[in-house]
Design a protein around this motif. Structure first.
Motif, mmCIF file in Angstrom:
data_model
loop_
_atom_site.group_PDB
_atom_site.id
_atom_site.type_symbol
_atom_site.label_atom_id
_atom_site.label_comp_id
_atom_site.label_asym_id
_atom_site.label_seq_id
_atom_site.Cartn_x
_atom_site.Cartn_y
_atom_site.Cartn_z
ATOM 1 N N ASN A 1 -0.073 -3.962 -7.321
ATOM 2 C CA ASN A 1 -0.194 -2.554 -6.936
ATOM 3 C C ASN A 1 -0.058 -1.626 -8.131
ATOM 4 N N ILE B 1 -6.893 3.785 -9.486
ATOM 5 C CA ILE B 1 -7.118 4.973 -8.658
ATOM 6 C C ILE B 1 -6.845 6.234 -9.464
ATOM 7 N N VAL C 1 -2.800 1.245 -8.855
ATOM 8 C CA VAL C 1 -2.445 2.652 -9.041
ATOM 9 C C VAL C 1 -3.158 3.210 -10.270
ATOM 10 N N SER D 1 -10.108 1.745 -2.327
ATOM 11 C CA SER D 1 -9.594 0.732 -3.254
ATOM 12 C C SER D 1 -8.793 -0.342 -2.529
ATOM 13 N N LEU D 2 -7.964 0.071 -1.586
ATOM 14 C CA LEU D 2 -7.177 -0.899 -0.821
ATOM 15 C C LEU D 2 -8.076 -1.812 0.009
ATOM 16 N N LEU E 1 1.064 7.768 -6.198
ATOM 17 C CA LEU E 1 -0.054 8.668 -6.474
ATOM 18 C C LEU E 1 0.237 10.113 -6.066
ATOM 19 N N THR F 1 -7.814 5.919 -2.438
ATOM 20 C CA THR F 1 -6.857 4.863 -2.109
ATOM 21 C C THR F 1 -7.353 4.015 -0.946
ATOM 22 N N ILE G 1 1.799 2.261 -3.492
ATOM 23 C CA ILE G 1 0.653 2.853 -4.191
ATOM 24 C C ILE G 1 0.491 4.315 -3.785
ATOM 25 N N TRP G 2 0.533 4.587 -2.491
ATOM 26 C CA TRP G 2 0.355 5.945 -1.987
ATOM 27 C C TRP G 2 1.461 6.871 -2.500
ATOM 28 N N SER H 1 0.822 -1.214 0.000
ATOM 29 C CA SER H 1 0.000 0.000 0.000
ATOM 30 C C SER H 1 0.855 1.263 0.000
#
Length: 236
Positions: free
Chosen positions: A196, A203, A200, A179-180, A136, A176, A132-133, A129
């Motif tokens: 991931n 999102i 991404v 979605s997670l 973004l 996020t 991904i964060w 995660s």
């Protein structure tokens, strides 16, 4: 026989009440009828009863929660905002919380080998995660970038006029979270996992669609949203 004589109690507080009653009796004016007075919130007394003020005095002021600014804001998607509110209140059924209900349930992270899934681990201590964060909003937040849950909530809850970048961070954060959580539940139910990188992209489409909708609706202060989003996005 004396009526309403003073009694002795084992509880010291009750003895104090008895003492106060006796003192008031000694100071009262004989021949004058008693009056009912209602306490107000400014410690004054009135002969008018107000249910609202009585309720506030009995229950005290409600605690403030500044994080609401980063969750409930204009142009947010209600579904994302509600899921983020549940996460902020730690109401999601993470492994840590499920352990309190059923000791036989699997409480580990669905994305990595972490033995106990907590809210902070899921968002975004877990490498899955966190990547991904960062992909973004890493470029968008710049030197203010953080993946710590508490720090993120503090940043998106700043009290002030919302600008385009803050709006995007808030919206991307909520998309996020939602979605997670969906992907986490899919994996726990045996469905095929999504990488991931793909998440991404999914999102990213959500954020772009929201910004495009706002621009088409003539929200002038958010006209540069798409440009800012494309200019700061990173590849995973």
């Amino acid at each position: 026989m004396e009526r309403n004589r003073k009694r002795r109690h084992q509880n010291a507080l009750l003895n104090q009440v008895e003492h106060e009653i006796l003192m008031l009796k000694e100071r009262r004016v004989h021949g004058q009828a008693d009056e009912f007075l209602w306490r107000q919130k400014d410690n004054t007394y009135s002969d008018q009863f107000q249910s609202k003020e009585t309720w506030q005095i009995l229950h005290g002021p409600s605690p403030t929660w500044d994080c609401h600014r980063g969750i409930w804001f204009s142009f947010a998607t209600p579904k994302f905002a509600f899921m983020t509110w549940l996460a902020a209140k730690n109401r999601l059924a993470t492994g840590e919380r499920m352990e309190c209900w059923n000791t036989n349930v699997h409480i580990g992270c669905s994305f990595c080998a972490e033995p106990k899934e907590t809210r902070e681990h899921l968002f975004f201590d877990c490498l899955y995660s966190r990547q991904i964060w960062e992909a973004l909003v890493g470029g968008l937040m710049g030197s203010d970038y953080t993946w710590k849950w508490t720090n993120i909530l503090n940043q998106i809850s700043l009290n002030g006029r919302i600008d385009m970048r803050l709006f995007i961070v808030r919206y991307a954060f909520q998309a996020t979270i939602d979605s997670l959580w969906i992907e986490r539940n899919r994996r726990r139910h045996g469905e095929k996992p999504i990488t991931n990188t793909i998440l991404v992209r999914m999102i990213d489409v959500m954020v772009r669609n929201r910004l495009s909708t706002m621009r088409r609706n003539g929200v002038k202060k958010f006209e540069d949203g798409i440009r800012i989003w494309f200019g700061t996005r990173r590849l995973l």
